[in-house]
Write a protein that holds these residues in place. Structure first.
Motif, PDB file in Angstrom:
ATOM      1  N   ALA A  41      -5.114   9.462  14.489  1.00 41.54           N
ATOM      2  CA  ALA A  41      -6.463   9.898  14.865  1.00 41.54           C
ATOM      3  C   ALA A  41      -7.317  10.169  13.623  1.00 41.54           C
ATOM      4  N   THR A  42      -6.734  10.791  12.628  1.00 37.28           N
ATOM      5  CA  THR A  42      -7.458  11.108  11.393  1.00 37.28           C
ATOM      6  C   THR A  42      -7.827   9.845  10.628  1.00 37.28           C
ATOM      7  N   LEU A  43      -6.918   8.882  10.546  1.00 38.04           N
ATOM      8  CA  LEU A  43      -7.146   7.679   9.748  1.00 38.04           C
ATOM      9  C   LEU A  43      -7.967   6.601  10.471  1.00 38.04           C
ATOM     10  N   ARG A  44      -8.062   6.680  11.786  1.00 40.76           N
ATOM     11  CA  ARG A  44      -8.757   5.637  12.558  1.00 40.76           C
ATOM     12  C   ARG A  44     -10.167   5.377  12.015  1.00 40.76           C
ATOM     13  N   SER A  45     -10.878   6.417  11.633  1.00 46.89           N
ATOM     14  CA  SER A  45     -12.246   6.251  11.128  1.00 46.89           C
ATOM     15  C   SER A  45     -12.282   5.667   9.713  1.00 46.89           C
ATOM     16  N   LYS A  46     -11.138   5.556   9.063  1.00 50.51           N
ATOM     17  CA  LYS A  46     -11.074   5.045   7.691  1.00 50.51           C
ATOM     18  C   LYS A  46     -10.610   3.584   7.608  1.00 50.51           C
ATOM     19  N   ILE A  47     -10.462   2.924   8.781  1.00 47.08           N
ATOM     20  CA  ILE A  47     -10.090   1.504   8.798  1.00 47.08           C
ATOM     21  C   ILE A  47     -11.111   0.725   7.968  1.00 47.08           C
ATOM     22  N   GLY A  48     -10.618  -0.100   7.048  1.00 48.23           N
ATOM     23  CA  GLY A  48     -11.482  -0.890   6.173  1.00 48.23           C
ATOM     24  C   GLY A  48     -11.825  -0.196   4.866  1.00 48.23           C
ATOM     25  N   ASP A  49     -11.492   1.091   4.755  1.00 46.76           N
ATOM     26  CA  ASP A  49     -11.795   1.864   3.542  1.00 46.76           C
ATOM     27  C   ASP A  49     -10.622   1.872   2.574  1.00 46.76           C
ATOM     28  N   GLN A  50     -10.923   2.198   1.334  1.00 49.62           N
ATOM     29  CA  GLN A  50      -9.889   2.470   0.338  1.00 49.62           C
ATOM     30  C   GLN A  50      -9.392   3.893   0.580  1.00 49.62           C
ATOM     31  N   VAL A  51      -8.081   4.059   0.647  1.00 48.30           N
ATOM     32  CA  VAL A  51      -7.492   5.380   0.866  1.00 48.30           C
ATOM     33  C   VAL A  51      -6.322   5.588  -0.091  1.00 48.30           C
ATOM     34  N   GLN A  52      -6.021   6.847  -0.316  1.00 43.35           N
ATOM     35  CA  GLN A  52      -4.821   7.248  -1.065  1.00 43.35           C
ATOM     36  C   GLN A  52      -3.936   7.999  -0.093  1.00 43.35           C
TER      37      GLN A  52
END
Length: 134
Positions: A100-111
């Motif tokens: 749920a937390t990461l769903r909005s970060k699809i397509g983004d650079q993450v660590q």
């Protein structure tokens, strides 16, 4: 005799290079590490045949990290600790809350921080998986 001395020197040098590269490879759990890359979602065929969603296999959708830099892993005993080279894609093992937390970060650079293990079932769709802790 010169050829065999050259051969020994070259063999020794290549062994040194191999061991230096193995040291650079990442360790599996319980070691905790941070990976950086682009987050995306992908679907693969699951049960019963793990071959084709179109032909009736259940879809298995998960989150994956395409790494900015390829990694290698150190192997040791156990099916979930196989050595791998030039890994560019890591399957993420997440809790419902993490999805749920990461769903909005699809397509983004993450660590992402977590522990690595290698694939050992048909549900693992990348050679290396990251059990995300943070």
């Amino acid at each position: 005799m010169k050829i065999s001395i050259k051969f020994l020197i070259m063999s020794f040098a290549s062994l040194f290079c191999l061991s230096a590269n193995a040291v650079d490879c990442l360790k599996y759990e319980p070691a905790v590490l941070v990976l950086t890359g682009s987050l995306h979602r992908a679907t693969f065929p699951g049960k019963p045949n793990f071959e084709s969603v179109v032909n009736g296999d259940e879809p298995e959708t998960g989150f994956y990290l395409t790494l900015n830099q390829p990694i290698c892993t150190q192997g040791d005993s156990g099916p979930d600790r196989q050595p791998h080279d030039a890994v560019k894609e890591v399957q993420l093992v997440l809790t419902k809350t993490q999805y749920a937390t990461l769903r909005s970060k699809i397509g983004d650079q993450v660590q992402l921080r977590g522990q690595l293990f290698s694939s050992f079932t048909g549900h693992h769709h990348a050679d290396v998986l990251l059990r995300v802790t943070q």
